[in-house]
Design a protein around this motif. Structure first.
Motif, PDB file in Angstrom:
ATOM      1  N   ILE A 153      12.720   1.806   6.062  1.00 32.17           N
ATOM      2  CA  ILE A 153      11.319   2.023   5.358  1.00 32.17           C
ATOM      3  C   ILE A 153      10.729   3.321   6.332  1.00 32.17           C
ATOM      4  O   ILE A 153      10.612   3.095   7.357  1.00 32.17           O
ATOM      5  CB  ILE A 153      10.349   0.802   5.484  1.00 32.17           C
ATOM      6  CG1 ILE A 153      11.312  -0.521   4.331  1.00 32.17           C
ATOM      7  CG2 ILE A 153       8.986   1.135   5.085  1.00 32.17           C
ATOM      8  CD1 ILE A 153      10.079  -1.556   4.665  1.00 32.17           C
ATOM      9  N   SER A 154      10.418   4.428   5.666  1.00 31.76           N
ATOM     10  CA  SER A 154       9.728   5.415   6.029  1.00 31.76           C
ATOM     11  C   SER A 154       8.282   5.251   6.351  1.00 31.76           C
ATOM     12  O   SER A 154       7.703   4.362   5.663  1.00 31.76           O
ATOM     13  CB  SER A 154       9.915   6.820   5.198  1.00 31.76           C
ATOM     14  OG  SER A 154       9.127   6.648   3.946  1.00 31.76           O
ATOM     15  N   PRO A 155       7.550   6.059   7.116  1.00 33.21           N
ATOM     16  CA  PRO A 155       6.175   5.803   7.388  1.00 33.21           C
ATOM     17  C   PRO A 155       5.486   5.907   5.973  1.00 33.21           C
ATOM     18  O   PRO A 155       4.441   5.179   5.839  1.00 33.21           O
ATOM     19  CB  PRO A 155       5.817   7.008   8.548  1.00 33.21           C
ATOM     20  CG  PRO A 155       7.155   7.163   9.190  1.00 33.21           C
ATOM     21  CD  PRO A 155       8.030   6.932   7.992  1.00 33.21           C
ATOM     22  N   SER A 156       5.716   7.027   5.151  1.00 37.32           N
ATOM     23  CA  SER A 156       5.052   6.891   3.972  1.00 37.32           C
ATOM     24  C   SER A 156       5.388   5.753   3.084  1.00 37.32           C
ATOM     25  O   SER A 156       4.402   5.510   2.561  1.00 37.32           O
ATOM     26  CB  SER A 156       5.420   8.390   3.187  1.00 37.32           C
ATOM     27  OG  SER A 156       6.706   8.529   3.037  1.00 37.32           O
ATOM     28  N   GLU A 157       6.352   5.277   3.097  1.00 36.81           N
ATOM     29  CA  GLU A 157       6.590   4.022   2.347  1.00 36.81           C
ATOM     30  C   GLU A 157       6.044   2.826   2.776  1.00 36.81           C
ATOM     31  O   GLU A 157       5.448   2.116   2.017  1.00 36.81           O
ATOM     32  CB  GLU A 157       8.226   3.652   2.323  1.00 36.81           C
ATOM     33  CG  GLU A 157       9.095   4.769   1.253  1.00 36.81           C
ATOM     34  CD  GLU A 157      10.620   4.503   1.565  1.00 36.81           C
ATOM     35  OE1 GLU A 157      11.183   4.566   0.688  1.00 36.81           O
ATOM     36  OE2 GLU A 157      10.990   3.906   2.718  1.00 36.81           O
ATOM     37  N   GLU A 158       5.863   2.866   3.986  1.00 37.59           N
ATOM     38  CA  GLU A 158       5.152   1.787   4.787  1.00 37.59           C
ATOM     39  C   GLU A 158       3.567   1.728   4.432  1.00 37.59           C
ATOM     40  O   GLU A 158       3.011   0.735   3.925  1.00 37.59           O
ATOM     41  CB  GLU A 158       5.109   1.710   6.186  1.00 37.59           C
ATOM     42  CG  GLU A 158       4.757   0.532   7.070  1.00 37.59           C
ATOM     43  CD  GLU A 158       4.879   0.525   8.438  1.00 37.59           C
ATOM     44  OE1 GLU A 158       4.386   0.008   9.277  1.00 37.59           O
ATOM     45  OE2 GLU A 158       5.933   1.307   8.700  1.00 37.59           O
ATOM     46  N   ALA A 159       3.274   3.113   4.395  1.00 36.34           N
ATOM     47  CA  ALA A 159       1.598   3.289   3.914  1.00 36.34           C
ATOM     48  C   ALA A 159       1.527   2.867   2.583  1.00 36.34           C
ATOM     49  O   ALA A 159       0.387   2.353   2.080  1.00 36.34           O
ATOM     50  CB  ALA A 159       1.283   4.715   4.120  1.00 36.34           C
ATOM     51  N   ALA A 160       2.409   3.396   1.842  1.00 34.10           N
ATOM     52  CA  ALA A 160       2.358   3.071   0.358  1.00 34.10           C
ATOM     53  C   ALA A 160       2.230   1.493  -0.034  1.00 34.10           C
ATOM     54  O   ALA A 160       1.584   0.933  -0.860  1.00 34.10           O
ATOM     55  CB  ALA A 160       3.465   3.709  -0.284  1.00 34.10           C
ATOM     56  N   LEU A 161       3.228   0.775   0.838  1.00 37.89           N
ATOM     57  CA  LEU A 161       3.397  -0.747   0.601  1.00 37.89           C
ATOM     58  C   LEU A 161       1.669  -1.359   0.917  1.00 37.89           C
ATOM     59  O   LEU A 161       1.235  -2.196   0.401  1.00 37.89           O
ATOM     60  CB  LEU A 161       4.412  -1.118   1.559  1.00 37.89           C
ATOM     61  CG  LEU A 161       5.778  -1.106   0.716  1.00 37.89           C
ATOM     62  CD1 LEU A 161       6.893  -1.673   1.976  1.00 37.89           C
ATOM     63  CD2 LEU A 161       5.707  -1.918  -0.494  1.00 37.89           C
ATOM     64  N   ALA A 162       1.198  -0.820   2.201  1.00 36.41           N
ATOM     65  CA  ALA A 162       0.004  -1.244   2.429  1.00 36.41           C
ATOM     66  C   ALA A 162      -1.090  -1.042   1.572  1.00 36.41           C
ATOM     67  O   ALA A 162      -2.017  -1.807   1.044  1.00 36.41           O
ATOM     68  CB  ALA A 162      -0.384  -0.757   3.852  1.00 36.41           C
ATOM     69  N   GLU A 163      -1.137   0.149   0.976  1.00 38.53           N
ATOM     70  CA  GLU A 163      -2.104   0.348  -0.237  1.00 38.53           C
ATOM     71  C   GLU A 163      -1.834  -0.356  -1.503  1.00 38.53           C
ATOM     72  O   GLU A 163      -2.623  -0.899  -2.033  1.00 38.53           O
ATOM     73  CB  GLU A 163      -1.762   1.872  -0.563  1.00 38.53           C
ATOM     74  CG  GLU A 163      -2.652   2.491  -1.600  1.00 38.53           C
ATOM     75  CD  GLU A 163      -2.735   3.838  -2.205  1.00 38.53           C
ATOM     76  OE1 GLU A 163      -3.228   4.175  -2.923  1.00 38.53           O
ATOM     77  OE2 GLU A 163      -1.708   4.553  -1.721  1.00 38.53           O
ATOM     78  N   PHE A 164      -0.458  -0.574  -1.869  1.00 42.30           N
ATOM     79  CA  PHE A 164      -0.390  -1.395  -3.039  1.00 42.30           C
ATOM     80  C   PHE A 164      -0.684  -2.908  -2.769  1.00 42.30           C
ATOM     81  O   PHE A 164      -1.269  -3.424  -3.674  1.00 42.30           O
ATOM     82  CB  PHE A 164       1.288  -1.289  -3.109  1.00 42.30           C
ATOM     83  CG  PHE A 164       1.488  -1.752  -4.680  1.00 42.30           C
ATOM     84  CD1 PHE A 164       0.862  -1.391  -5.846  1.00 42.30           C
ATOM     85  CD2 PHE A 164       2.495  -2.746  -4.939  1.00 42.30           C
ATOM     86  CE1 PHE A 164       1.062  -1.816  -7.107  1.00 42.30           C
ATOM     87  CE2 PHE A 164       2.984  -3.270  -6.232  1.00 42.30           C
ATOM     88  CZ  PHE A 164       2.311  -2.833  -7.350  1.00 42.30           C
TER      89      PHE A 164
END
Length: 185
Positions: A153-164
């Protein structure tokens, strides 16, 4: 034919959960149906949102990988069993998805509350059920599976998961009338 090793458990979960949610979703969709609208089809509604969410999470880090494309292809085949399967590679499917993103970035690169959650929240408020919560969990688990499909999980994917997660679980779905008005006008 599964292209990704994690497909079968995910597809089993999707199948069991979606089958439970289809009838209440379609009941609400029919209650808002008007002359000239497409025929209500809860299966297609879910299919569309899994496609949008899947592509978003596969591409959010700027690299839609073959592993992510393989899992998305398996999900697409699950929703379209009438379509011939096994004739496309993960790389070919990834190329198709990348082209779709370039052609329609407004569809695939924006994160929002999936409409089945709005409809099921309306059903829940009428009948005292918890289908919207099940749909939220379903969509979040799916997004999580897509981000993990390539093994990290990339940092941008992690951030997107948190946003979702915030969109799904911390924001209250707007009233169904407001949602319907926004989508029709």
């Amino acid at each position: 034919m599964a292209l990704h090793p994690d497909s079968l458990p995910l597809l089993r979960y999707l199948k069991n959960t979606i089958y439970e949610l289809i009838d209440p979703l379609e009941q609400v969709e029919w209650s808002f149906w008007q002359e000239g609208d497409d025929t209500v089809d809860g299966w297609s509604t879910f299919r569309a949102y899994f496609s949008i969410i899947g592509v978003y999470f596969a591409a959010v880090d700027g690299a839609l990988t073959d592993d992510e494309a393989a899992l998305l292809n398996d999900v697409a085949e699950f929703f379209s069993s009438e379509e011939t399967s096994g004739y496309i590679t993960a790389r070919q499917y990834g190329d198709i998805l990348r082209k779709a993103i370039q052609t329609n970035p407004e569809v695939y690169l924006n994160l929002c509350m999936p409409s089945p959650v709005f409809y099921l929240a309306h059903y829940d408020s009428t009948y005292g059920t918890d289908y919207a919560e099940k749909a939220k969990s379903l969509f979040f688990r799916f997004a999580n599976a897509i981000t993990k499909a390539d093994g990290w999980i990339s940092p941008s994917e992690e951030a997107a998961l948190a946003e979702f997660k915030s969109i799904l679980f911390e924001e209250a779905p707007v009233q169904i009338a407001e949602h319907s008005a926004a989508n029709t006008g």
